[in-house]
Design a protein around this motif. Sequence first.
Motif, PDB file in Angstrom:
ATOM      1  N   ILE A   1      15.506   0.825   1.187  1.00 60.07           N
ATOM      2  CA  ILE A   1      16.079   1.317   2.448  1.00 60.07           C
ATOM      3  C   ILE A   1      15.200   2.445   3.009  1.00 60.07           C
ATOM      4  O   ILE A   1      14.823   2.457   4.178  1.00 60.07           O
ATOM      5  N   GLY A   2      14.839   3.384   2.133  1.00 61.61           N
ATOM      6  CA  GLY A   2      13.986   4.492   2.560  1.00 61.61           C
ATOM      7  C   GLY A   2      12.584   4.029   2.901  1.00 61.61           C
ATOM      8  O   GLY A   2      12.013   4.422   3.926  1.00 61.61           O
ATOM      9  N   MET A   3      12.041   3.186   2.042  1.00 55.11           N
ATOM     10  CA  MET A   3      10.648   2.766   2.216  1.00 55.11           C
ATOM     11  C   MET A   3      10.469   1.960   3.511  1.00 55.11           C
ATOM     12  O   MET A   3       9.514   2.193   4.261  1.00 55.11           O
ATOM     13  N   ILE A   4      11.384   1.049   3.778  1.00 53.57           N
ATOM     14  CA  ILE A   4      11.244   0.217   4.981  1.00 53.57           C
ATOM     15  C   ILE A   4      11.407   1.071   6.243  1.00 53.57           C
ATOM     16  O   ILE A   4      10.649   0.923   7.201  1.00 53.57           O
ATOM     17  N   GLY A   5      12.381   1.993   6.218  1.00 54.06           N
ATOM     18  CA  GLY A   5      12.554   2.896   7.362  1.00 54.06           C
ATOM     19  C   GLY A   5      11.283   3.697   7.622  1.00 54.06           C
ATOM     20  O   GLY A   5      10.811   3.806   8.759  1.00 54.06           O
ATOM     21  N   CYS A   6      10.709   4.242   6.544  1.00 52.35           N
ATOM     22  CA  CYS A   6       9.482   5.043   6.681  1.00 52.35           C
ATOM     23  C   CYS A   6       8.321   4.177   7.166  1.00 52.35           C
ATOM     24  O   CYS A   6       7.555   4.591   8.044  1.00 52.35           O
TER      25      CYS A   6
ATOM     26  N   LEU B   1       0.830  -1.210   0.000  1.00 53.17           N
ATOM     27  CA  LEU B   1       0.000   0.000   0.000  1.00 53.17           C
ATOM     28  C   LEU B   1       0.865   1.261   0.000  1.00 53.17           C
ATOM     29  O   LEU B   1       0.554   2.238  -0.682  1.00 53.17           O
ATOM     30  N   ILE B   2       1.955   1.223   0.773  1.00 57.11           N
ATOM     31  CA  ILE B   2       2.855   2.389   0.825  1.00 57.11           C
ATOM     32  C   ILE B   2       3.493   2.609  -0.542  1.00 57.11           C
ATOM     33  O   ILE B   2       3.605   3.749  -1.012  1.00 57.11           O
ATOM     34  N   ILE B   3       3.890   1.506  -1.193  1.00 51.13           N
ATOM     35  CA  ILE B   3       4.511   1.640  -2.521  1.00 51.13           C
ATOM     36  C   ILE B   3       3.506   2.243  -3.508  1.00 51.13           C
ATOM     37  O   ILE B   3       3.835   3.169  -4.262  1.00 51.13           O
ATOM     38  N   ILE B   4       2.271   1.749  -3.458  1.00 48.83           N
ATOM     39  CA  ILE B   4       1.238   2.283  -4.368  1.00 48.83           C
ATOM     40  C   ILE B   4       1.005   3.770  -4.066  1.00 48.83           C
ATOM     41  O   ILE B   4       0.964   4.613  -4.957  1.00 48.83           O
ATOM     42  N   ARG B   5       0.904   4.076  -2.771  1.00 42.49           N
ATOM     43  CA  ARG B   5       0.653   5.471  -2.366  1.00 42.49           C
ATOM     44  C   ARG B   5       1.815   6.377  -2.798  1.00 42.49           C
ATOM     45  O   ARG B   5       1.604   7.520  -3.194  1.00 42.49           O
ATOM     46  N   PHE B   6       3.035   5.829  -2.712  1.00 48.12           N
ATOM     47  CA  PHE B   6       4.224   6.598  -3.118  1.00 48.12           C
ATOM     48  C   PHE B   6       4.115   6.977  -4.592  1.00 48.12           C
ATOM     49  O   PHE B   6       4.286   8.137  -4.955  1.00 48.12           O
ATOM     50  N   PHE B   7       3.812   5.982  -5.438  1.00 51.78           N
ATOM     51  CA  PHE B   7       3.792   6.258  -6.872  1.00 51.78           C
ATOM     52  C   PHE B   7       2.566   7.075  -7.299  1.00 51.78           C
ATOM     53  O   PHE B   7       2.619   7.780  -8.299  1.00 51.78           O
ATOM     54  N   THR B   8       1.462   6.988  -6.541  1.00 51.41           N
ATOM     55  CA  THR B   8       0.295   7.793  -6.923  1.00 51.41           C
ATOM     56  C   THR B   8       0.420   9.241  -6.430  1.00 51.41           C
ATOM     57  O   THR B   8      -0.229  10.127  -6.957  1.00 51.41           O
ATOM     58  N   ASN B   9       1.264   9.463  -5.419  1.00 57.73           N
ATOM     59  CA  ASN B   9       1.389  10.818  -4.865  1.00 57.73           C
ATOM     60  C   ASN B   9       2.607  11.580  -5.362  1.00 57.73           C
ATOM     61  O   ASN B   9       2.671  12.798  -5.236  1.00 57.73           O
ATOM     62  N   ILE B  10       3.572  10.858  -5.913  1.00 62.38           N
ATOM     63  CA  ILE B  10       4.870  11.486  -6.198  1.00 62.38           C
ATOM     64  C   ILE B  10       4.771  12.635  -7.215  1.00 62.38           C
ATOM     65  O   ILE B  10       5.497  13.622  -7.117  1.00 62.38           O
TER      66      ILE B  10
END
Lengths: 256, 254
Positions: free
Chosen positions: B204-209, B17-26
């Motif tokens: 690295i960034g995504m997992i930390g976040c 979900l975070i990955i999807i949200r990242f690409f839809t918001n970027i």
Amino acid sequence: MIYNQTQLPASISYQFEIEVNDLHKSFGKNNDILKGVTFRVKAGENLVMLGKSGSGKSITIKCLVGLITADKGCLKVFDIDITKLDYNQLNKIKLRVGFLFQNSALYDSMSVRENLEFPLRRHSTYLSDTEVENAVTEVLKSVGLLDAIDKMPSELSGGMRKRVGLARTLILKPEIILYDEPTTGLDPITSKEISELILSIQKKNKTTSIIITHDMNCARLTSDRIVILKDGVIYLEGTYTELKQSENEWVRSFFE
Amino acid sequence: MTSYLKEIFTDSGNVSLIIIRFFTNILKAPFEVKELIRQCYLLGYKALPLVGITGFIMGLVLTLQSRPTMVKFGAEAWLPCMVALSLIKEVSPIITALICAGKISSGIGAELGCMKVTEQIDAMEVSAINPFKYLVITRILATTLMIPLLVVFADFIGILGGFVGMNIHSDISLFRYLNKILESLTFLDILPATIKTFFFGFFIGMIGCYKGFTAANGTESVGKAANSAVVAASLTIFVIDMMAVQLTDILFKS
């Protein structure tokens, strides 16, 4: 100067700025916190909310700004049911509602100035640097903390943090302010100063407020009306004097 | 066992979900350019000394340890090429990514976890500021952009370390050493190794976040967020590396 662009159409008028009807919230099975909270707040009114710790006071006001999603019930702010709004529509309402957190929630990595500029620069992009600077100075003056403008939150005392938190809330000129235990953890003198500040802000800006507190001096100074939350519902409401003279021993125990 | 599996599936779902949200918001305004630059400085530039020292030591050690075997086979002349290829294709990317998982992923996990616990993220929400855009997108973008640059930096410093290692036992000029390396390197040695570093940086960034953002309320959860971010990021780096090497092997077999 008005920094909020979002205004309701002039034709819409409403008697109550906040209307909460039959609000339910539970966390997991058999852990119902709110079981039908109902209350209303008139424009310009200061409503104090009392109740034991864990009775759901903070959850109620967090539902009002969408931080927590209600399970059931109608939450009207400015006569708009916020439970039916999408993210962007809710954001427009949030711009008109300020929230002061119990521990102030200042951004640790930013100075006082940056804390105040942070929401302003994002929502009032049309303002010049000078106008932003003036707004920051003005709001810090109003809470009596102009000297701390370049300090970091870690350098501030508890009372100063509350004032900066309040200044950050005020900078967007909200019409409603929700206070979550504004005097908790402060000495009696600073508590009184914060309570007086809340009152003066309400008078000056004509804001509507909900104040959650356990501090009865704060309640006495700031309240137009008090509601008491018990067992997930509004148990009793009245003015400070009325509740103080209540025949109910449990209610009176708040005032002793 | 059931709860462990449930946790794994929940985590996988939330990460997706975070990955999807990242690409839809970027690509949606507002763009937090200033914060992105600040994060690039904090996450990338500040890691330079650590990455540099590690890269230098890896180059030096790799040269010294490979030398006896290469000498035994009479292939000492190939030592610079071997060291450079090892560094560029595997050692630098993986070591740099692991160091950054320890330094950056845990840092992000702890910082965001602390912000969550102290209601700073809630404060952004109530100010109608999207904390995902301000905190998550900027950090993931910064690591995705900075890790490849750090790896390239580690490659250079590692090759210099190899040069020092060569000169401990023999005498070779820097020009000849670099010439030997450049003669043997091809574009296909560098490209796949560089592409995978973008994935290292992203995860690295995504997992930390993710770990920071999902920290429960309480100071204990901040430590857990930082710790689990390092573990998950390190493991993910190895999995990505394995997949990248196999994919490269299939695509560039010839």
